[in-house]
Design a protein around this motif. Structure first.
Motif, PDB file in Angstrom:
ATOM      1  N   VAL A   1      42.405  27.252  33.639  1.00 42.52           N
ATOM      2  CA  VAL A   1      42.111  28.577  33.088  1.00 42.52           C
ATOM      3  C   VAL A   1      41.513  28.913  34.544  1.00 42.52           C
ATOM      4  N   MET A   2      40.686  28.360  35.922  1.00 47.48           N
ATOM      5  CA  MET A   2      40.471  29.048  36.736  1.00 47.48           C
ATOM      6  C   MET A   2      41.094  27.311  37.621  1.00 47.48           C
ATOM      7  N   VAL A   3      41.513  27.910  37.970  1.00 48.22           N
ATOM      8  CA  VAL A   3      42.473  27.089  39.294  1.00 48.22           C
ATOM      9  C   VAL A   3      42.570  27.941  40.478  1.00 48.22           C
ATOM     10  N   GLY A   4      43.275  29.224  40.844  1.00 51.53           N
ATOM     11  CA  GLY A   4      42.918  29.935  42.262  1.00 51.53           C
ATOM     12  C   GLY A   4      41.735  30.525  42.725  1.00 51.53           C
ATOM     13  N   THR A   5      42.025  30.505  43.727  1.00 50.26           N
ATOM     14  CA  THR A   5      40.364  30.996  44.383  1.00 50.26           C
ATOM     15  C   THR A   5      40.416  31.673  45.784  1.00 50.26           C
ATOM     16  N   ALA A   6      40.735  32.115  46.220  1.00 51.80           N
ATOM     17  CA  ALA A   6      40.307  33.282  47.605  1.00 51.80           C
ATOM     18  C   ALA A   6      39.626  33.019  48.830  1.00 51.80           C
ATOM     19  N   TRP A   7      38.751  31.594  48.111  1.00 51.89           N
ATOM     20  CA  TRP A   7      37.997  30.937  49.839  1.00 51.89           C
ATOM     21  C   TRP A   7      38.517  30.233  50.749  1.00 51.89           C
ATOM     22  N   GLU A   8      37.827  29.668  51.304  1.00 50.45           N
ATOM     23  CA  GLU A   8      38.383  28.550  52.273  1.00 50.45           C
ATOM     24  C   GLU A   8      39.335  27.456  51.152  1.00 50.45           C
ATOM     25  N   ASN A   9      40.727  26.814  52.232  1.00 48.27           N
ATOM     26  CA  ASN A   9      40.652  25.320  51.746  1.00 48.27           C
ATOM     27  C   ASN A   9      39.788  24.416  50.965  1.00 48.27           C
ATOM     28  N   ALA A  10      40.515  24.526  50.355  1.00 50.13           N
ATOM     29  CA  ALA A  10      38.717  23.114  49.691  1.00 50.13           C
ATOM     30  C   ALA A  10      39.383  21.468  50.598  1.00 50.13           C
ATOM     31  N   THR A  11      38.157  20.669  51.019  1.00 47.77           N
ATOM     32  CA  THR A  11      38.870  19.679  51.477  1.00 47.77           C
ATOM     33  C   THR A  11      38.638  18.476  50.469  1.00 47.77           C
ATOM     34  N   ALA A  12      38.031  18.503  49.419  1.00 50.37           N
ATOM     35  CA  ALA A  12      38.304  17.765  47.877  1.00 50.37           C
ATOM     36  C   ALA A  12      38.437  19.157  47.191  1.00 50.37           C
ATOM     37  N   ILE A  13      39.548  18.204  46.021  1.00 50.54           N
ATOM     38  CA  ILE A  13      38.685  18.573  44.529  1.00 50.54           C
ATOM     39  C   ILE A  13      38.797  17.827  43.313  1.00 50.54           C
ATOM     40  N   TYR A  14      37.536  17.955  42.563  1.00 47.44           N
ATOM     41  CA  TYR A  14      37.090  17.155  42.547  1.00 47.44           C
ATOM     42  C   TYR A  14      37.884  17.359  40.427  1.00 47.44           C
ATOM     43  N   MET A  15      37.973  16.298  39.809  1.00 45.27           N
ATOM     44  CA  MET A  15      39.414  16.207  38.535  1.00 45.27           C
ATOM     45  C   MET A  15      37.826  15.440  37.272  1.00 45.27           C
ATOM     46  N   ASN A  16      37.066  16.533  37.304  1.00 46.74           N
ATOM     47  CA  ASN A  16      35.993  15.688  35.637  1.00 46.74           C
ATOM     48  C   ASN A  16      36.851  15.884  34.819  1.00 46.74           C
ATOM     49  N   THR A  17      36.893  14.364  34.434  1.00 49.50           N
ATOM     50  CA  THR A  17      36.698  14.224  32.530  1.00 49.50           C
ATOM     51  C   THR A  17      35.467  13.947  32.294  1.00 49.50           C
ATOM     52  N   LEU A  18      35.284  13.738  30.901  1.00 48.39           N
ATOM     53  CA  LEU A  18      34.249  13.539  30.020  1.00 48.39           C
ATOM     54  C   LEU A  18      34.079  12.271  30.633  1.00 48.39           C
ATOM     55  N   ASP A  19      35.209  11.350  30.304  1.00 47.56           N
ATOM     56  CA  ASP A  19      34.821  10.028  30.776  1.00 47.56           C
ATOM     57  C   ASP A  19      34.918   9.987  32.209  1.00 47.56           C
ATOM     58  N   GLY A  20      35.476  10.316  32.544  1.00 47.58           N
ATOM     59  CA  GLY A  20      35.548   9.316  33.799  1.00 47.58           C
ATOM     60  C   GLY A  20      36.987   8.992  34.190  1.00 47.58           C
ATOM     61  N   LYS A  21      37.783   8.599  33.301  1.00 47.93           N
ATOM     62  CA  LYS A  21      38.785   8.169  33.460  1.00 47.93           C
ATOM     63  C   LYS A  21      40.151   9.049  33.280  1.00 47.93           C
ATOM     64  N   ALA A  22      40.970   8.259  34.070  1.00 52.09           N
ATOM     65  CA  ALA A  22      42.706   8.888  33.940  1.00 52.09           C
ATOM     66  C   ALA A  22      42.923   9.233  32.931  1.00 52.09           C
ATOM     67  N   ASN A  23      43.660  10.729  32.536  1.00 55.26           N
ATOM     68  CA  ASN A  23      44.157  10.915  31.702  1.00 55.26           C
ATOM     69  C   ASN A  23      45.511  11.614  32.601  1.00 55.26           C
ATOM     70  N   ILE A  24      46.087  11.856  31.395  1.00 53.82           N
ATOM     71  CA  ILE A  24      47.742  12.516  31.609  1.00 53.82           C
ATOM     72  C   ILE A  24      47.818  13.877  32.457  1.00 53.82           C
ATOM     73  N   ALA A  25      46.582  14.515  32.130  1.00 49.95           N
ATOM     74  CA  ALA A  25      46.289  15.916  33.549  1.00 49.95           C
ATOM     75  C   ALA A  25      45.852  15.360  34.539  1.00 49.95           C
ATOM     76  N   THR A  26      44.533  14.323  34.607  1.00 47.84           N
ATOM     77  CA  THR A  26      44.834  13.885  36.311  1.00 47.84           C
ATOM     78  C   THR A  26      46.213  12.784  37.076  1.00 47.84           C
ATOM     79  N   ASP A  27      46.958  12.538  36.137  1.00 47.12           N
ATOM     80  CA  ASP A  27      48.091  11.528  36.083  1.00 47.12           C
ATOM     81  C   ASP A  27      48.913  13.076  36.852  1.00 47.12           C
ATOM     82  N   SER A  28      49.286  14.128  35.756  1.00 46.99           N
ATOM     83  CA  SER A  28      50.200  15.133  37.005  1.00 46.99           C
ATOM     84  C   SER A  28      49.699  15.640  37.502  1.00 46.99           C
ATOM     85  N   SER A  29      48.688  16.357  38.224  1.00 44.53           N
ATOM     86  CA  SER A  29      47.775  17.165  39.371  1.00 44.53           C
ATOM     87  C   SER A  29      48.018  15.854  40.098  1.00 44.53           C
TER      88      SER A  29
END
Length: 73
Positions: A2-30
């Motif tokens: 729902v909210m991935v775009g931004t007009a701010w400077e390039n991100a140096t890091a992007i955190y992929m937050n999951t509720l349990d801290g484990k990888a899933n198909i969404a993190t793997d696809s990202s």
């Protein structure tokens, strides 16, 4: 997603937050997409709730929340 775009400077890091801290198909696809398009931002798996992705996780739908970090903030 729902909210991935931004007009701010390039991100140096992007955190992929999951509720349990484990990888899933969404993190793997990202990660696969970031590698394919050559994003300059590091993707970091992290455990965090308190956003829209929590309700999806609770009913068994793989989800994540993106938060970016920029040294220019």
């Amino acid at each position: 997603m729902v909210m991935v775009g931004t007009a701010w400077e390039n991100a140096t890091a992007i955190y992929m937050n999951t509720l349990d801290g484990k990888a899933n198909i969404a993190t793997d696809s990202s990660l696969a997409t970031a590698e394919r398009i050559g994003t300059p931002s590091e993707l970091i798996l992290y455990q965090r709730s308190a956003s829209d992705h929590e309700a999806f996780h609770e009913v068994g739908i793989p989800a994540l929340n993106f938060i970016f970090q920029s040294l220019n903030l």
